[in-house]
Design a protein around this motif. Sequence first.
Motif, PDB file in Angstrom:
ATOM      1  N   LEU A  99     -14.850  -3.566   4.421  1.00 44.66           N
ATOM      2  CA  LEU A  99     -15.666  -4.451   3.518  1.00 44.66           C
ATOM      3  C   LEU A  99     -14.840  -4.230   1.972  1.00 44.66           C
ATOM      4  N   ALA A 100     -14.638  -2.738   1.758  1.00 49.52           N
ATOM      5  CA  ALA A 100     -14.008  -2.345   0.450  1.00 49.52           C
ATOM      6  C   ALA A 100     -12.723  -2.360   0.641  1.00 49.52           C
ATOM      7  N   SER A 101     -11.683  -2.120   1.478  1.00 54.72           N
ATOM      8  CA  SER A 101     -10.469  -2.038   1.509  1.00 54.72           C
ATOM      9  C   SER A 101      -9.758  -2.974   2.343  1.00 54.72           C
ATOM     10  N   GLN A 102     -10.392  -3.884   3.224  1.00 55.68           N
ATOM     11  CA  GLN A 102      -9.703  -4.751   4.196  1.00 55.68           C
ATOM     12  C   GLN A 102      -8.759  -3.707   5.175  1.00 55.68           C
ATOM     13  N   CYS A 103      -9.062  -2.607   5.165  1.00 54.95           N
ATOM     14  CA  CYS A 103      -8.158  -1.705   6.096  1.00 54.95           C
ATOM     15  C   CYS A 103      -8.988  -0.692   6.740  1.00 54.95           C
ATOM     16  N   LEU A 104      -8.381  -0.209   7.728  1.00 62.00           N
ATOM     17  CA  LEU A 104      -9.156   0.877   8.848  1.00 62.00           C
ATOM     18  C   LEU A 104      -8.066   1.821   9.275  1.00 62.00           C
ATOM     19  N   LEU A 105      -8.607   3.132   8.988  1.00 63.09           N
ATOM     20  CA  LEU A 105      -7.999   4.407   9.594  1.00 63.09           C
ATOM     21  C   LEU A 105      -7.932   4.478  11.042  1.00 63.09           C
ATOM     22  N   GLN A 106      -6.702   4.453  11.657  1.00 64.00           N
ATOM     23  CA  GLN A 106      -6.934   4.195  12.951  1.00 64.00           C
ATOM     24  C   GLN A 106      -5.514   5.099  13.535  1.00 64.00           C
ATOM     25  N   ARG A 107      -5.855   6.078  14.727  1.00 64.94           N
ATOM     26  CA  ARG A 107      -4.863   6.689  15.591  1.00 64.94           C
ATOM     27  C   ARG A 107      -4.424   5.461  16.629  1.00 64.94           C
ATOM     28  N   ASP A 118     -12.890   7.537   0.113  1.00 65.83           N
ATOM     29  CA  ASP A 118     -11.912   7.631  -0.893  1.00 65.83           C
ATOM     30  C   ASP A 118     -10.585   7.897  -0.614  1.00 65.83           C
ATOM     31  N   PHE A 119     -10.304   8.213   0.577  1.00 69.70           N
ATOM     32  CA  PHE A 119      -8.877   8.453   0.946  1.00 69.70           C
ATOM     33  C   PHE A 119      -8.120   7.224   1.155  1.00 69.70           C
ATOM     34  N   ILE A 120      -8.882   6.191   1.764  1.00 68.16           N
ATOM     35  CA  ILE A 120      -8.492   5.008   1.899  1.00 68.16           C
ATOM     36  C   ILE A 120      -8.325   4.190   0.785  1.00 68.16           C
ATOM     37  N   LEU A 121      -9.193   4.351  -0.304  1.00 65.89           N
ATOM     38  CA  LEU A 121      -9.010   3.501  -1.412  1.00 65.89           C
ATOM     39  C   LEU A 121      -7.956   4.336  -2.480  1.00 65.89           C
ATOM     40  N   SER A 122      -7.472   5.264  -2.064  1.00 67.41           N
ATOM     41  CA  SER A 122      -6.318   6.026  -2.826  1.00 67.41           C
ATOM     42  C   SER A 122      -5.127   5.179  -2.313  1.00 67.41           C
ATOM     43  N   HIS A 123      -5.221   4.001  -1.469  1.00 67.38           N
ATOM     44  CA  HIS A 123      -4.037   3.621  -1.109  1.00 67.38           C
ATOM     45  C   HIS A 123      -3.894   2.037  -1.901  1.00 67.38           C
ATOM     46  N   GLN A 124      -4.429   1.849  -2.904  1.00 73.10           N
ATOM     47  CA  GLN A 124      -4.465   0.607  -3.469  1.00 73.10           C
ATOM     48  C   GLN A 124      -3.217  -0.023  -3.535  1.00 73.10           C
ATOM     49  N   THR A 125      -2.298   0.644  -4.050  1.00 74.62           N
ATOM     50  CA  THR A 125      -0.692   0.219  -4.188  1.00 74.62           C
ATOM     51  C   THR A 125      -0.289  -0.257  -2.906  1.00 74.62           C
ATOM     52  N   GLU A 126      -0.353   0.497  -1.783  1.00 74.35           N
ATOM     53  CA  GLU A 126       0.015   0.152  -0.569  1.00 74.35           C
ATOM     54  C   GLU A 126      -0.648  -1.046  -0.118  1.00 74.35           C
ATOM     55  N   ILE A 127      -1.792  -0.981  -0.290  1.00 76.22           N
ATOM     56  CA  ILE A 127      -2.698  -2.518   0.322  1.00 76.22           C
ATOM     57  C   ILE A 127      -2.206  -3.540  -0.496  1.00 76.22           C
ATOM     58  N   LYS A 128      -1.995  -3.448  -1.664  1.00 80.26           N
ATOM     59  CA  LYS A 128      -1.577  -4.656  -2.703  1.00 80.26           C
ATOM     60  C   LYS A 128      -0.009  -5.272  -2.010  1.00 80.26           C
ATOM     61  N   ASN A 129       0.691  -4.307  -2.033  1.00 81.15           N
ATOM     62  CA  ASN A 129       2.003  -4.394  -1.488  1.00 81.15           C
ATOM     63  C   ASN A 129       2.082  -5.155  -0.204  1.00 81.15           C
ATOM     64  N   PHE A 130       1.229  -4.392   0.679  1.00 75.68           N
ATOM     65  CA  PHE A 130       1.060  -5.159   2.064  1.00 75.68           C
ATOM     66  C   PHE A 130       0.626  -6.691   1.868  1.00 75.68           C
ATOM     67  N   GLU A 131      -0.439  -6.903   1.026  1.00 77.29           N
ATOM     68  CA  GLU A 131      -0.972  -8.119   0.893  1.00 77.29           C
ATOM     69  C   GLU A 131       0.151  -9.209   0.237  1.00 77.29           C
ATOM     70  N   ARG A 132       0.880  -8.841  -0.601  1.00 75.90           N
ATOM     71  CA  ARG A 132       1.891  -9.484  -1.343  1.00 75.90           C
ATOM     72  C   ARG A 132       3.192 -10.000  -0.232  1.00 75.90           C
TER      73      ARG A 132
END
Lengths: 474, 191
Positions: free
Chosen positions: A158-166, B174-188
Amino acid sequence: MAKTLLDKIWDQHLVAPEGPDRPALLYIDLHLIHEVTSPQAFRLLKSRGLNVRRPDLCLATADHSVPSSQAEADGRRTYVDSVAEEQVRLLGQHCAEFNIPYHGLGSEHQGIVHVIGPELGATQPGKTIVCGDSHTSTHGAFGALAFGIGTSEVGHVLASQCLLQRKPKSFAITVNGKLQAGVSAKDLILAIIQKLGMHGGTGYVFEYRGSAIEALSMEERMTVCNMSIEAGARAGLIAPDETTFQYLHGRKMVPQGADWDRAVEKWRQLFSDSDAVFDRELVLNADEIEPMLTYGTNPGMSVGVTHNLPKYPDPNHQKAMAYMGFEKTRALTEEKVDVVFIGSCTNSRISDLRAAAQIFRNRTVAKGVRALVVPGSVAVKKQAESEGLDQVFLAAGAEWREPCCSMCIAMNGDQLQPGELAVSTSNRNFEGRQGKGGRTLLASPQAAAAAAINGRVTDPRLFLEVGHAAATSV
Amino acid sequence: MQPLRQFKAKSVSIPAANIDTDQIIPARFLKVTIKEGLGQHLFSDWRYTSDGQPNPNFVLNQALAEGAQILLAGDNFGCGSSREHAPWALVDYGFRAIVSTSFADIFRNNATKNGLLPIVVSAEVHQDLSQQVGAEWSVDLESCVLRDANGNETPFAIDPFSRTCLLRGQDELDFILSHQTEIKNFERKAS
C-alpha cells in the motif's frame, strides 16, 4: 542466457536487485485487497501518516466475512455477527479514504477476490499480483507472477507499491497426455499435490506445462494454479497462449483497440525459453489420473475414488485418520455424507457450476444431505441464472446462495457441525477448516454433486455417460 | 517490535507435522480489525473442549508448558493460509522462537516481521531436542546458535536481512521507503 517465464517476469519488475544482505525490491502491478487481511495494514499506514502510493493499482472486494444469505426485504444483509459487519464496513471506509476501487456488497462486480480479478480483466499476463491471501496463486493461470502475502506486506505494498522478496526457485511440472472423461482440473491438481506432498513445493514457483495443461480452459487453469500453495509453492504459472488471450479479450480492464494488439504482442514473449533450466522438474501422465478425493487432514492426503484408503504406520497419518474417523474405513465410497459444498476460489466459476448442474439435473439431493451452491461472484451468479442453472440446483433440493467464500473458510456462519462429513470443492481439508470438529473431503464439482445425489462418496463418472442406471440404483 | 538478540527460555513441544495456520488460529477469530490479544485464541480447537474448557490433554494446558517461549514443532510448520494472525497469536501468547525441521514460506516471512524467530534444525537435532522438552534452551541470534540444556550448540541459518531487522527490532517499511528514487524511476520507465 535462456530464461524461464519466472525469470522474465521477475527481471521486468526489479526496482532494486537482490544482494547477499538484502532481498530484491519488486514492483507490484496489481494489489488485490479483501476485508480480513487489510485492516491492520491500513491502520499501520494511518499511524505513520502514509498514503496509498498507487490506489489505481489496487482492487478491493468483500468476500470472506460477508453472508451468503439473501438480502432482507429492506435490502440489508444479515452478518454472522457485528464483528464481521464492522470488518466489512471498515474496508469500505478505508477504500473511500484512500481512493481505492472497491466492489463491495451491492456492486455488480462483487465476489471472491480470485474470481473477480480475472473476470474484470485486472489479472493479465506478465503482471506481478499480490494479495493478503494464499490462494493468490490462482492468477498465475494467466502467466502472472501472483502470490499471497501477510498483512505487514500488504502495508508495504500500500505504502510503496513494492515488496521485498528473495527470488524463488523454479519448478517445471509437465503434464503430458490428456485428462480422461469425468476427470477434472481439480483431480489433476490433487494428484500433483499427492505426488509432491504438502511442502514439496516450498521455496519454488511452479510452472505447469505440457499437452494436458495446454488443453485446459482458463477456468480449469485457475483451479490448478489456485492449489499450488497446498504443495507449499507460493505461486504457479502457466504461459499465456491463445486460450488466455481469448478469455481476456473485451474484458473491462484490459487494453482496447490498438493497445490490445500491442499488449498481446508483448504477452506472446512470456514463455520459458526452450533451453531454460529449471531447478526441479516433475513429469506426469494425465491419462492415468482418475477422480480424486482427499481422505485426511491436508490436501496431500488424497486417493483415487476407486482405490482403498492407504494405511501407513506414520503417527501423522494415524492422527489424521483418527480425526476423520476413518480407522476402519476401507474405501471412501463407504462413507455417508452430511454436507456438500460447491464453491470457493478453487471451483465456483461458471464452468464448475455447469459441471455440477449436469449431475444435479433431473435428480434429487439425498435425504439428510445439505447441499450448498455458492457462486464465486455476482457475475457468475447472473450467468448461471441466465442459463437456468439455479433452477436445476433448487429443483434438486440444493441451496443457491449469494457470492462469497462461504463454507470454504467458515467465517460467515456457513459451517459444518462437529462430526459432520462434507464433500467440498474448496481447497483445504485441515482439521476444523469448515467448522470446529467438521470433516472435509476435497473433490471436484462433479464428485461433490454425485455425493449430494447419492448421499455417499461416489465416482462421478457413474453419472456421466457410463452408467446412469448404475449410479441411481446405489 | 522489540529487538531480539539473545534469550534463554523454557521449551515446549507440539510434535505434529504440517501444523497449519488454521490450527494456530482458526478462521473464525480473523474477523477482528486489530492484531492485539490474539494469544487467547492460539491453537483454540486443540486447546479448548467443545464447551470452552481448557483441554487437559493439550500440552499448553499442562504445568510443564507454563512460561515456555520456545516451541518445538513438527515439519512444515505454518503451512496453509497467509494469515499474519498466526504469528500475532504466537507472539501474544509469549512465544519468541519456533524450532522445526522446516517452515512454510509465507509463515516464515510473517514470523520474522513480528519478532518471532523461526529456527530450522536437522531431523537429528530435532530428535535430540525432543528428548529435553521443558528444559531451558538459549537462543543467540547474534551468533546464530541454539544451545540446548545439555550445552550442545547448533548453528542455524537465517536470511541476513531478516536477522538484521530482528536484531534491531526494525520493521522493513523504512528500508523500502528509502528507495523512493528507484521506485519513481521504475514507474517512469514503465509508463
